[in-house]
Design a protein around this motif. Structure first.
Motif, PDB file in Angstrom:
ATOM      1  N   THR A 115      -3.558   9.329  -6.011  1.00  0.00           N
ATOM      2  CA  THR A 115      -4.847   8.803  -5.622  1.00  0.00           C
ATOM      3  C   THR A 115      -5.876   9.919  -5.758  1.00  0.00           C
ATOM      4  OG1 THR A 115      -4.163   9.323  -3.363  1.00  0.00           O
ATOM      5  CG2 THR A 115      -3.985   7.009  -4.059  1.00  0.00           C
ATOM      6  N   CYS A 136      -1.483   1.879  -3.924  1.00  0.00           N
ATOM      7  CA  CYS A 136      -2.709   2.638  -3.666  1.00  0.00           C
ATOM      8  C   CYS A 136      -3.296   3.220  -4.950  1.00  0.00           C
ATOM      9  CB  CYS A 136      -2.439   3.757  -2.659  1.00  0.00           C
ATOM     10  SG  CYS A 136      -2.263   3.162  -0.956  1.00  0.00           S
ATOM     11  N   GLU A 166      -7.225   6.855   2.746  1.00  0.00           N
ATOM     12  CA  GLU A 166      -7.803   5.556   3.109  1.00  0.00           C
ATOM     13  C   GLU A 166      -9.324   5.634   3.160  1.00  0.00           C
ATOM     14  OE1 GLU A 166      -7.451   2.085   6.549  1.00  0.00           O
ATOM     15  OE2 GLU A 166      -5.964   3.690   6.428  1.00  0.00           O
ATOM     16  N   ILE A 225      -1.703   2.616   5.423  1.00  0.00           N
ATOM     17  CA  ILE A 225      -1.305   2.762   4.031  1.00  0.00           C
ATOM     18  C   ILE A 225      -0.392   3.975   3.913  1.00  0.00           C
ATOM     19  CG2 ILE A 225      -3.486   1.727   3.288  1.00  0.00           C
ATOM     20  CD1 ILE A 225      -4.289   4.564   2.270  1.00  0.00           C
ATOM     21  N   ALA A 256       0.822  -1.208   0.000  1.00  0.00           N
ATOM     22  CA  ALA A 256       0.000   0.000   0.000  1.00  0.00           C
ATOM     23  C   ALA A 256       0.853   1.254   0.000  1.00  0.00           C
ATOM     24  CB  ALA A 256      -0.951  -0.003   1.198  1.00  0.00           C
TER      25      ALA A 256
END
Length: 507
Positions: A380, A214, A249, A236, A209
């Motif tokens: 992300t 991720c 997360e 993570i 992660a």
């Protein structure tokens, strides 16, 4: 064709164009010059910038590449991953459109083969700038083949000797694996193979992660797979600010990613058509049955096959080539740049390394790596962007800091965009406005961090940023607001009392 396992599949019109640019089938290596000002091994970002810069400046340059020009970034990293991330973000935006009063009655259907075809098309479109023919046009002698040192001042490639005054190792890094029982026999994907998929696996286990894990876990979940993210650490994105990692997360969990932290991967095995990952957490065993396993535990320096001993260059397999602050190796004729010589494996840092090498190797420069201000971003949704020191790092170095945080929930543009789960956090030296570090969590944090990076590099204080007019409404206004929080601290009770008395006397 490339000399090891990396390959571009499927071999459609876009990948054929890509390969023809980056590893031409009929390429004929030139006759070597008597001696080169610079020989560069590796045609990723660091190698390409070094070779192009040297040739443009008038140096005689040779560039050696065994696989694909463009390196990891173009072929298996930044370019293909960001194309997929954008497609996945589009799918998420459509799914969430009802928040904005936009109804999509038919729902979302992701055409995964079309998503991958778009990625291949865009990657091929970008490839000419890194092509063998372009660099030959710049005056660089391009050699396709395995390069290795034959002596402290000589590189050998395909039976030819390239003697040099200076050389640069820019071989980059490769995907790391894990010593998990049964993993090799069962088979798995890495960032070097995942972009060859043409059908979406129904269930994917992502092991690791960090940023790669991720980004790809969220992406494939949004594209329609059921993703389980497995991480041995207790959180993570272990390198990031804890608050920032927690925001990401939460977002990934909302997307449907099943996140399991603090677990040990015990073994992997194939049962029929399934791949089964066995884990252990708090003494309990759990099995996850999936269709594909993706290893996202980072990258290790590519030092194999270079015969570095012949050039008296020290290295180790985990940390790469040993360099000093000027990027010189233990052979004073040879420098190293980029992922092969740095714990920070970022394309933009490889570019910066190349520019340092050009100054130091060709012009007797004394530019230091330690003087660089290095930002980074994990893509992300929301993104995490960071520069400088984290709070824990400052504490470990004995640097007293004050932190100013601005939640996006209090920034008008973020509220209007429906992107309020983020923040700007700026650390300054205690008693001053000197910025020592910053973290941003926002939809486009990578676009925002450069303002703070520039401030650190130029010595501009947080108070000055507050005085800079920012367009309204923008999410970047959160940075100005953080500066305003600092300026308010200058109005101490004593100063406030003096001003109150002054106004009382003058009204």
């Amino acid at each position: 064709m490339p000399t090891h396992a990396l390959a571009h599949a499927p071999l459609d019109e876009y990948n054929r164009a890509l390969v023809e640019n980056l590893h031409p089938a009929g390429w004929v290596n030139p006759a070597p010059a008597h001696r080169y000002n610079l020989v560069v091994i590796g045609a990723g970002t660091a190698g390409l910038v070094t070779a192009a810069g040297g040739a443009i400046l008038g140096a005689k340059v040779a560039l050696v590449e065994r696989d694909y020009m463009g390196g990891d970034c173009l072929n298996f990293g930044c370019v293909p991953s960001k194309a997929l991330i954008r497609a996945a973000r589009a799918a998420a935006e459509v799914r969430n459109a009802s928040r904005f009063g936009v109804e999509v009655p038919a729902g979302v259907r992701v055409n995964f083969p079309a998503v991958m075809e778009r990625m291949r098309k865009l990657r091929a479109k970008l490839s000419p700038i890194d092509s063998a023919n372009r660099f030959r046009g710049l005056g660089v002698d391009v050699f396709i083949g395995d390069g290795k040192f034959g002596a402290p001042d000589c590189v050998e490639v395909e039976g030819k000797q390239l003697r040099f005054k200076k050389a640069v190792i820019a071989t980059g890094a490769r995907a790391a694996s894990l010593p998990i029982r049964g993993l090799a026999e069962t088979g798995y994907l890495t960032n070097e193979t995942v972009f060859s998929l043409t059908e979406l696996p129904r269930r994917i286990a992502v092991i690791g992660a960090g940023p790669i894990g991720c980004e790809l876990a969220q992406t494939f979940q949004r594209l329609g797979a059921a993703v389980t993210l497995l991480e041995v650490a207790p959180q993570i994105l272990i390198r990031e600010d804890r608050d920032a990692a927690n925001r990401v997360e939460r977002a990934m969990t909302r997307d449907g990613v099943a996140i399991v932290t603090g677990c040990k991967i015990v073994s992997v095995e194939r049962r029929g058509t399934e791949k089964v990952v066995s884990t252990e957490r708090d003494g309990a065993r759990t099995e996850y049955s999936v269709d594909e396993i993706l290893i996202g535990v980072g990258r290790v320096p590519a030092v194999e096959g270079l015969n570095l001993e012949a050039a008296m260059i020290q290295y180790d397999a985990q940390n790469g080539i040993k360099v000093d602050d000027y990027l010189r190796t233990t052979n004073p004729l040879v420098y190293a740049a980029g992922d092969v010589a740095s714990p920070y494996k970022f394309t933009h840092l490889s570019d910066a390394h190349a520019r340092i090498v050009l100054r130091n190797a060709l012009f007797f420069g004394r530019q230091r790596v330690s003087a660089l201000t290095i930002p980074w971003c994990t893509y992300t949704d929301p993104e995490i962007a960071h520069v400088g020191l984290h709070e824990a790092e400052a504490k470990s170095r004995g640097i007293a800091i004050t932190t100013y945080s601005q939640e996006l929930a209090e920034v008008d543009r973020a509220v209007l965009d429906g992107e309020t789960d983020g923040f700007v956090k700026v650390h300054v030296r205690e008693g001053s406005d000197t910025i020592v570090g910053a973290t941003i969590v926002a939809s486009h944090a990578g676009e925002m961090i450069s303002e703070l990076t520039t401030a650190i590099a130029a010595g501009v204080g947080l108070g000055k940023i507050a005085d800079v007019i920012h367009p309204y409404p923008t999410q970047a206004d959160a940075i100005r607001r953080a500066g305003a929080l600092y300026n308010r601290t200058r109005l101490t009770p004593f100063v406030a009392g003096l001003m109150k008395r002054w106004f009382a006397l003058t009204r």
